[in-house]
Scaffold this motif. Structure first.
Motif, mmCIF file in Angstrom:
data_model
loop_
_atom_site.group_PDB
_atom_site.id
_atom_site.type_symbol
_atom_site.label_atom_id
_atom_site.label_comp_id
_atom_site.label_asym_id
_atom_site.label_seq_id
_atom_site.Cartn_x
_atom_site.Cartn_y
_atom_site.Cartn_z
ATOM 1 N N ASP A 234 -4.573 -52.989 -36.190
ATOM 2 C CA ASP A 234 -5.341 -53.700 -37.211
ATOM 3 C C ASP A 234 -5.251 -55.215 -37.081
ATOM 4 O O ASP A 234 -5.566 -55.937 -38.025
ATOM 5 C CB ASP A 234 -4.891 -53.266 -38.614
ATOM 6 N N ASN A 235 -4.822 -55.716 -35.910
ATOM 7 C CA ASN A 235 -4.753 -57.167 -35.743
ATOM 8 C C ASN A 235 -5.131 -57.528 -34.314
ATOM 9 O O ASN A 235 -4.992 -56.727 -33.383
ATOM 10 C CB ASN A 235 -3.364 -57.703 -36.085
ATOM 11 N N ALA A 236 -5.636 -58.742 -34.148
ATOM 12 C CA ALA A 236 -6.179 -59.170 -32.859
ATOM 13 C C ALA A 236 -5.096 -59.245 -31.786
ATOM 14 O O ALA A 236 -5.357 -58.918 -30.619
ATOM 15 C CB ALA A 236 -6.868 -60.533 -33.012
ATOM 16 N N SER A 350 -18.511 -51.856 -37.438
ATOM 17 C CA SER A 350 -18.315 -50.901 -38.528
ATOM 18 C C SER A 350 -16.978 -50.190 -38.412
ATOM 19 O O SER A 350 -16.384 -49.790 -39.412
ATOM 20 C CB SER A 350 -19.443 -49.854 -38.529
ATOM 21 N N ASP A 351 -16.490 -50.036 -37.173
ATOM 22 C CA ASP A 351 -15.268 -49.266 -36.932
ATOM 23 C C ASP A 351 -14.016 -50.115 -36.797
ATOM 24 O O ASP A 351 -12.897 -49.596 -36.937
ATOM 25 C CB ASP A 351 -15.420 -48.443 -35.652
ATOM 26 N N TRP A 352 -14.162 -51.422 -36.497
ATOM 27 C CA TRP A 352 -12.994 -52.239 -36.194
ATOM 28 C C TRP A 352 -13.096 -53.600 -36.868
ATOM 29 O O TRP A 352 -14.174 -54.187 -36.956
ATOM 30 C CB TRP A 352 -12.858 -52.451 -34.679
ATOM 31 N N PRO A 398 -12.381 -48.501 -41.888
ATOM 32 C CA PRO A 398 -11.227 -49.371 -41.633
ATOM 33 C C PRO A 398 -10.128 -48.661 -40.854
ATOM 34 O O PRO A 398 -9.935 -47.449 -40.958
ATOM 35 C CB PRO A 398 -10.757 -49.758 -43.036
ATOM 36 N N GLN A 399 -9.407 -49.451 -40.045
ATOM 37 C CA GLN A 399 -8.332 -48.902 -39.235
ATOM 38 C C GLN A 399 -7.232 -48.308 -40.114
ATOM 39 O O GLN A 399 -6.931 -48.818 -41.185
ATOM 40 C CB GLN A 399 -7.744 -49.985 -38.335
ATOM 41 N N HIS A 400 -6.617 -47.234 -39.604
ATOM 42 C CA HIS A 400 -5.520 -46.580 -40.295
ATOM 43 C C HIS A 400 -4.852 -45.622 -39.329
ATOM 44 O O HIS A 400 -5.483 -45.139 -38.381
ATOM 45 C CB HIS A 400 -6.041 -45.795 -41.515
ATOM 46 N N PRO A 401 -3.582 -45.310 -39.530
ATOM 47 C CA PRO A 401 -2.951 -44.287 -38.688
ATOM 48 C C PRO A 401 -3.604 -42.930 -38.925
ATOM 49 O O PRO A 401 -4.021 -42.603 -40.031
ATOM 50 C CB PRO A 401 -1.490 -44.284 -39.176
ATOM 51 N N LEU A 402 -3.690 -42.150 -37.870
ATOM 52 C CA LEU A 402 -4.283 -40.818 -37.968
ATOM 53 C C LEU A 402 -3.487 -39.940 -38.928
ATOM 54 O O LEU A 402 -2.250 -39.972 -38.944
ATOM 55 C CB LEU A 402 -4.280 -40.142 -36.593
ATOM 56 N N ARG A 403 -4.208 -39.132 -39.692
ATOM 57 C CA ARG A 403 -3.585 -38.128 -40.550
ATOM 58 C C ARG A 403 -4.290 -36.798 -40.295
ATOM 59 O O ARG A 403 -5.385 -36.562 -40.802
ATOM 60 C CB ARG A 403 -3.707 -38.510 -42.031
#
Length: 502
Positions: A234-236, A350-352, A398-403
């Motif tokens: 979630d960061n450059a 849209s995804d990142w 938005p980015q997030h860890p997979l669940r």
């Protein structure tokens, strides 16, 4: 895509955030499954084509519709047919329809599936995302600013580019995220009459499989993701660092080979020392090609980047030697492609979201890269982090860890030396999802299909056919060798791709 660079099959072979945000997209259901009316594809013998309708906005399933293009390569023996295998070759912007027309991924054992390629929304035979190509070219050229004024110019160009996508594509530009694509995939599953989904996703297609497992774990039969995205970044800095690391490592491996191989054009000259000297001249503006044209840092880095494929090592060395001796041009290993349909801006942003606020922050990131990776300093994939500066496109996924909960076993494949969807990303996706990992200890970008690496194909085929997961910790040795000539190199199914992710 206009002036976006491609590592084409011809060039490679001949030389080569935090938590899932609740969304109506994740809960809405269509009124009824769409139907598929297969017809022969023009100019593609044995392949059928079709389109289905899906909602533009899955939060309003009875509202405006768009269409999704499909292609089918039927199972070779209908009597032993298992079902349909949905396939996506990556991108964002890759065409599953064109992929199926030109690739038979499955070997004799796995030819028990209909291979179904689909064009994600916005792409090719699906309802298209259309953007101003001049602005797209300008955006590409502006993604490496050297001052605040140039950073501001990039911000203005990006906004104009994304505005043009909305103007030319209508509301589709605001409904192009991967969550909508995952919903479209489930509509395809239903239209094909499959109770559960069997899916193969390469590169950016891995994100489709990952998020399908999140949203529809109970509808999974088998998912194979080859070359995985890590949607938790979630960061450059972490994006830029992870994309540059394998390029630095590849060049170091190339240099070691060259310094110890008498037939290498740079043997005896010190490969890293030669590249470092060329780089200093390029930065100073004093490096010239055989025609006297200036060779920039990025022109030189584009040649150095080709060291990610061992079959190109001999030719990379020769190009660098030619530049050293004043007899070479920097574009000898490059290829360019132009397309009218430009889905990348709307899908990617849209995804990142990798916020870079100003030139000082960008310059700081680049300085950290140069310090961390002193040979190459940069990868062309770094530029992706600048695509959404002031774009005006909302990050709706938005980015997030997979669940992934209550899904059957899923399989992820990672190449140790992957230069696009890097191995670090696959390891992260495996940790987050609990997927079974197949590690290929080789080079290139993606690996499954065509029996290119039998160790990988055998394990994946057993999973697809019998639902037998690969053994934990499976590692397949590399078959890659440096300096192979064209006829000795067998292309991977998904080896072609621009300097997008896959």
């Amino acid at each position: 895509m206009k002036n976006r660079r491609w590592l084409s099959v011809t060039m490679i072979v001949a030389t080569a955030t935090l938590g899932l945000v609740a969304s109506p997209v994740a809960t809405a259901q269509p009124a009824r499954p769409p139907s598929v009316n297969w017809q022969p594809c023009p100019g593609a013998e044995g392949i059928d084509c079709a389109t289905i309708e899906v909602p533009l906005d899955w939060a309003r399933p009875r509202g405006e519709k768009i269409h999704i293009g499909l292609a089918r390569r039927p199972a070779k023996n209908p009597a032993t047919r298992i079902g349909s295998l949905l396939i996506n070759p990556g991108g964002p912007g890759g065409s599953g329809v064109e992929f199926i027309k030109s690739n038979d991924v499955l070997g004799a054992d796995t030819a028990r599936f209909d291979q179904i390629g689909f064009d994600p929304r916005g792409i090719n035979t699906s309802s298209q995302l259309l953007c101003d190509l001049d602005l797209s070219e300008q955006s590409d050229a502006a993604k490496r600013p050297t001052s605040q004024a140039e950073f501001d110019a990039l911000a203005r160009i990006n906004r104009r580019l994304h505005d043009s996508c909305r103007a030319n594509s209508g509301p589709l530009a605001d409904h192009a995220d991967n969550l909508h694509t995952v919903r479209d995939m489930d509509a395809i599953r239903a239209a094909l009459g499959e109770q559960k989904l069997t899916f193969l996703g390469y590169s950016y297609g891995s994100l489709m499989g990952q998020q399908y497992a999140e949203l529809f774990p109970h509808r999974v039969r088998a998912l194979v993701m080859d070359g995985n995205m890590d949607h938790s970044i979630d960061n450059a800095w972490d994006f830029m660092r992870s994309e540059t690391a394998p390029v630095e490592h590849a060049f170091a491996e190339f240099a070691n080979w060259c310094d110890n191989t008498e037939t290498c054009a740079l043997h005896g000259l010190g490969t890293i020392a030669t590249y470092t000297e060329l780089k200093a001249h390029a930065k100073a503006g004093t490096l010239r090609d055989a025609d006297g044209e200036p060779v920039s840092f990025y022109d030189l880095a584009d040649i150095g980047f080709r060291s990610v494929l061992p079959q190109l090592w001999s030719q990379v060395a020769q190009r660098l030697r030619d530049l050293r001796d004043g007899t070479g041009t920097p574009t000898a290993l490059s290829a360019f492609g132009e397309i009218v349909n430009d889905p990348y801006p709307a899908i990617w942003c849209s995804d990142w979201r990798y916020p870079v606020r100003n030139y000082a922050e960008y310059a700081g990131l680049r300085a950290r890269l140069a310090q961390r990776f002193p040979i190459m300093e940069w990868s062309p994939y770094v530029d992706h982090a600048m695509s959404c500066v002031n774009s005006g496109t909302r990050n709706t996924n938005p980015q997030h860890p997979l669940r992934v909960d209550h899904a059957p076993p899923i399989v992820m494949i990672g190449n140790v030396h992957d230069y696009a969807t890097v191995y670090e990303w696959t390891l992260a996706a495996v940790r987050q999802s609990g997927a079974r990992l197949i590690t290929y200890e080789g080079w290139g970008h993606t690996v499954y299909g065509g029996n290119f690496v039998p160790c990988v194909d055998t394990a994946v085929n057993a999973y697809l056919i019998d639902l037998t997961p690969p053994p934990r910790g499976l590692r397949c040795p590399s078959i890659d060798q440096p300096g192979l000539v064209a006829k000795e190199v067998q292309p991977r199914p998904n080896i072609a791709g621009p300097y997008r992710i896959g």
